[in-house]
Design a protein around this motif. Structure first.
Motif, short mmCIF file in Angstrom:
data_model
loop_
_atom_site.label_atom_id
_atom_site.label_comp_id
_atom_site.label_asym_id
_atom_site.label_seq_id
_atom_site.Cartn_x
_atom_site.Cartn_y
_atom_site.Cartn_z
N PHE A 175 0.83 -1.22 0.00
CA PHE A 175 0.00 0.00 0.00
C PHE A 175 0.87 1.26 0.00
N MET A 176 2.21 1.07 0.14
CA MET A 176 3.12 2.23 0.12
C MET A 176 4.52 1.73 -0.24
N VAL A 177 5.29 2.56 -0.93
CA VAL A 177 6.69 2.24 -1.16
C VAL A 177 7.52 3.42 -0.64
N SER A 178 8.62 3.11 0.04
CA SER A 178 9.48 4.21 0.50
C SER A 178 10.89 4.05 -0.06
N GLY A 179 11.52 5.17 -0.39
CA GLY A 179 12.90 5.18 -0.86
C GLY A 179 13.69 6.21 -0.07
N THR A 180 14.90 5.83 0.38
CA THR A 180 15.72 6.79 1.12
C THR A 180 16.98 7.13 0.31
N ILE A 202 -0.66 2.57 -11.01
CA ILE A 202 -0.56 2.21 -9.58
C ILE A 202 -0.38 3.50 -8.79
N ASN A 203 -1.42 3.88 -8.09
CA ASN A 203 -1.39 5.20 -7.45
C ASN A 203 -1.11 5.15 -5.94
N ILE A 204 -0.20 4.29 -5.53
CA ILE A 204 0.15 4.24 -4.10
C ILE A 204 1.14 5.36 -3.76
N PRO A 205 1.12 5.83 -2.53
CA PRO A 205 2.09 6.88 -2.15
C PRO A 205 3.54 6.39 -2.23
N VAL A 206 4.41 7.28 -2.70
CA VAL A 206 5.85 7.01 -2.75
C VAL A 206 6.51 7.91 -1.71
N MET A 207 6.95 7.32 -0.61
CA MET A 207 7.55 8.12 0.45
C MET A 207 9.03 8.35 0.15
N HIS A 214 14.29 16.65 1.11
CA HIS A 214 13.53 17.63 1.87
C HIS A 214 12.08 17.60 1.40
N ARG A 215 11.23 18.22 2.18
CA ARG A 215 9.79 18.11 1.91
C ARG A 215 9.44 18.67 0.53
N ASP A 216 10.08 19.75 0.18
CA ASP A 216 9.78 20.38 -1.11
C ASP A 216 10.06 19.41 -2.26
N PHE A 217 11.15 18.67 -2.18
CA PHE A 217 11.45 17.70 -3.23
C PHE A 217 10.43 16.57 -3.24
N ALA A 218 10.15 16.02 -2.05
CA ALA A 218 9.24 14.87 -1.96
C ALA A 218 7.86 15.22 -2.50
N GLU A 219 7.49 16.49 -2.39
CA GLU A 219 6.16 16.90 -2.85
C GLU A 219 6.21 17.54 -4.23
N SER A 220 7.33 17.37 -4.92
CA SER A 220 7.47 17.99 -6.24
C SER A 220 6.99 17.09 -7.37
N PHE A 221 6.62 15.84 -7.04
CA PHE A 221 6.14 14.93 -8.07
C PHE A 221 4.88 14.21 -7.57
N ASP A 222 4.00 13.83 -8.49
CA ASP A 222 2.77 13.15 -8.11
C ASP A 222 3.09 11.85 -7.38
N LEU A 223 2.31 11.50 -6.42
CA LEU A 223 2.43 10.33 -5.52
C LEU A 223 3.43 10.56 -4.39
N GLY A 224 4.27 11.58 -4.49
CA GLY A 224 5.34 11.77 -3.51
C GLY A 224 4.85 12.29 -2.17
N ILE A 225 5.29 11.66 -1.09
CA ILE A 225 5.06 12.16 0.27
C ILE A 225 6.39 12.13 1.01
N TYR A 226 6.44 12.80 2.14
CA TYR A 226 7.72 13.01 2.83
C TYR A 226 7.69 12.41 4.23
N SER A 227 8.84 11.87 4.66
CA SER A 227 9.05 11.53 6.07
C SER A 227 10.39 12.11 6.47
#
Lengths: 260, 465
Positions: A175-180, A202-207, A214-227
């Motif tokens: 339900f989610m994929v994360s990349g660091t 596949i419209n799952i959030p990409v963390m 940084h938050r600005d980058f993570a939210e610069s593309f569709d599906l992107g969320i930040y931690s």
């Protein structure tokens, strides 16, 4: 070296010492441990990281009739919840989280064998350090915290190719994929993953997370969320399971991670 | 076996000061390091996306970043500048990196010839080797990272670099475990013992290639271990890793970083190796350090202190982007250059020891790591490393134990404040280190058994065992 007597207090302030929480784990946990003697003993092995004792204690409780699912949820997981509480109160720190999680996982692996069909978890996530990036310590910590919070984590490791992530998502349906990423030149892989997932419908959030992100980058593309840090990952994942899509996570991000 | 340092280059800590080393070194275009003047070293990172093509990345590094830096050095009247290119992972491919190495070389030569400014370029290659796949040549069948590592060394040396460096990762599989689990024995085994063996393996080869091409083999750092601990220990409000743990880890890391000079590295060593002050006390070689002027990359608790005995002063790294005062690298070069100018003024006015002590005392008690790195304490740690210099295990253990006891003494005499948790972890480390075996074989046997399941990526073949 100069022998002049120096008042270091006039130069700097040791906020870490001034603001220290001097409570003991025992004092805080006394009010939180289960009252049932079997469950209390099981929870205590997690709370005090008794990695060698957890196996015998769990087996004894099972033998004496404690239901395995109750033992897991009200014993092992309850112990881990106290550990998380101590962490939030700055009484426990990262090493205690890691050792307690390991203790809990040993106990769960024993108890869940006695549950017909196995134990269900909250849901499955895929975690990895992105293509070209060998720095995975943050991902490893976040993965422990996710497992401790009841999620199934499929850890793909470090320097994972974008196409490998996409293929695994299609197969495992998380339900989610994360990349660091620790480097600005590798974090762009998160955007590439999101783009390919979107193209595949596949419209799952990409963390996106890690030192460079940084938050600005993570939210610069569709599906992107930040931690921003590892402990924020489980509460964000909980919200996704509660029905939040990537847009709603972004809108409510400050509230979701407040104080974490 | 590599040479071992068993005697101190400096007979007392008081002898050590910034800008002066026991073995000054000359290279590049007029560069003299450790010869009575501190040199600014500017490090930078390209913007995300520029790594996608050879031409674009070369343009970013050479035409934009390097030219901006050289122009600003002239604008502000700086007499010396060393550029440091820490390779992004994409540069492991020679077609990506070779044009950048030669392009920077051509540019600094042109500026030196035209303006007389003293210049050099350090290239720091990426160490992508992974313990799980194999650290030595022939072991990594999947990615051939050890072979790619040596290709990077060749590319640096064949295309006109002045200094070769690396941030090597030997022992990292244990360091990660040690830092996250607060396990100082695992850190000692991974970084102090195994990491030293890996350093010997790679640095013998690096020095050989560098000498063949008349390139300076600079030095290494335990960025992948001690800096991970330091960053996770963080500032006053961060406590995930205890600062007493990161301080003792730093002391242990010095025994590992020392191996590069033992294999023939001549300095300047790597800026991010905060253990460099201990290494300089032992070897007398020029040190590169970072601190207050690397806030663009990270914050630490010894920003002033790290300048105390350095020979090069670095900004660690800054991403290229516009600022009000010019590009980011121009602005951070300004802060570096002016700080260096202050140090060099102090040397000219005979006030260098006063400024050294001002730097040091500013941060001496800001945290345990600064406390052990204060030059008087760092010298004591160097001394025990030299005393046990012939034995990788014993010298690393002695460094850790001595560092821990120095912190305890500072606490006992009320010079250094510790939180109760920092003190608890410190006492546990002292007890643990004191109880360890007194010989290498027993220590190896103990650790190999203890960490068999905990560190699954450990492969003795990675370390020639």
């Amino acid at each position: 070296m100069s022998k002049t007597k120096i008042d270091y207090g006039a130069i700097l302030r040791r906020y870490d010492a001034e603001l220290e929480n001097v409570s003991t784990p025992e004092a805080i946990a006394a009010k939180m441990l289960p009252s049932d003697p079997h469950l209390k003993e099981v929870a205590s092995t997690v709370l005090y990281m008794k990695i060698r004792e957890v196996g015998p204690v769990v087996m004894k409780a099972l033998k004496e009739g404690v239901e395995p699912l109750i033992l897991i949820n009200k014993g092992l997981v309850a112990g881990m919840e106290i550990v998380s509480n101590l962490y939030a109160q700055h009484v426990y720190y990262l090493p205690e989280i890691m050792m307690a999680a390991k203790t809990m996982e040993i106990g769960i692996s024993i108890a869940e064998k006695q549950i017909p069909g196995g134990r269900t978890t909250k849901g499955k996530v895929i975690m990895h350090a992105v293509e070209g990036d060998p720095h995975d310590i943050g991902k490893n910590i976040a993965a422990v915290m996710m497992r401790s919070s009841g999620f199934t984590v499929l850890d793909l490791g470090k320097d994972v190719a974008v196409d490998t992530v996409i293929a695994t998502v299609k197969e495992e349906k998380p339900f989610m994929v994360s990349g660091t990423a620790l480097m600005t030149t590798t974090m762009t892989a998160c955007a590439a993953i999101a783009e390919k997932l979107k193209a595949a419908g596949i419209n799952i959030p990409v963390m996106a997370a890690g030192g460079a992100v940084h938050r600005d980058f993570a939210e610069s593309f569709d599906l992107g969320i930040y931690s921003e840090k590892a402990p924020q990952t489980p509460p964000i994942a909980d919200k996704i399971l509660a029905g939040y899509d990537w847009k709603k996570i972004r809108e409510n991000w400050d509230d979701i991670v407040e104080g974490i | 076996m590599a040479k071992r340092f068993t005697k101190m280059a400096y007979s007392s800590p008081e002898e050590m000061v910034f800008g002066h080393s026991k073995a000054p070194i000359s290279y590049g275009f007029g560069m003299k390091v450790g010869a009575g003047r501190v040199i600014p070293e500017l490090n930078y990172a390209p913007r995300p996306g520029t790594e996608k093509s050879v031409d674009r990345l070369r343009k970013e590094y050479v035409d934009y970043i390097s030219k901006d830096a050289l122009d600003r050095a002239l604008t502000l009247g700086f007499p010396d500048l060393q550029l440091e290119t820490e390779w992004v992972s994409q540069m492991a491919a020679p077609e990506m990196s070779a044009p950048i190495v030669s392009g920077q070389r051509d540019l600094v030569e042109k500026y030196h010839d035209k303006y007389g400014i003293n210049l050099a370029v350090r290239h720091t290659i990426p160490d992508q080797r992974e313990a799980g796949q194999g650290l030595r040549l022939g072991l990594d069948k999947e990615s051939a990272y050890p072979e790619r590592f040596m290709t990077c060394v060749d590319t640096v040396c064949e295309n006109g670099a002045d200094v070769l460096s690396v941030e090597s990762v030997g022992g990292k599989e244990f360091a990660d475990y040690a830092v996250t689990h607060g396990d100082i024995t695992a850190f000692l085994f991974g970084v102090g013992y195994l990491g030293s063996m890996d350093m010997e393996y790679i640095w013998k080869q690096m020095v050989s290639v560098a000498k063949k091409h008349k390139v300076i083999p600079g030095g290494d750092t335990n960025c992948s271990g001690a800096n991970v601990a330091m960053f996770m220990a963080g500032g006053m409000m961060d406590n995930d890793v205890q600062k007493t743990f990161s301080a003792v880890a730093r002391c242990i890391s010095a025994a590992r970083t020392l191996v590069a000079p033992e294999c023939g590295a001549t300095g300047p060593d790597k800026d991010c190796g905060y253990e460099g002050v201990i290494v300089k006390a032992i070897t007398g070689l020029p040190a590169a350090q970072e601190g207050k002027n690397c806030q663009c990359a990270h914050a630490d608790l010894q920003g002033n202190l790290m300048a105390q005995v350095t020979d090069m002063w670095s900004n660690e790294s800054v991403e290229y982007h516009p600022e009000f005062g010019g590009s980011s690298i121009q602005c951070w070069l300004g802060t570096l250059g002016y700080e260096v100018s202050l140090m060099n003024t102090a040397i000219q006015m005979g006030q260098e020891r006063t400024l050294r002590d001002l730097y040091m005392n500013s941060d001496r008690t800001r945290g345990p790591e600064g406390y052990v790195l204060a030059y008087d304490n760092a010298w004591k740690i160097g001394k025990v490393i030299a005393e046990y210099g012939d034995d990788y295990y014993l010298r690393a253990k002695a460094a850790g134990l001595t560092g821990a006891n120095i912190i305890m003494e500072g606490y006992d005499k009320k010079e250094l404040i510790l939180t109760s948790k920092q003190l608890l972890v410190l006492k546990k480390m002292i007890k643990e280190l004191e109880a360890l075996p007194d010989n290498e074989d027993s220590f190896y046997e103990y650790c190999a058994k203890k960490y068999k399941d905990e560190v699954p990526d450990f492969n003795p073949k990675n370390y020639g065992l």
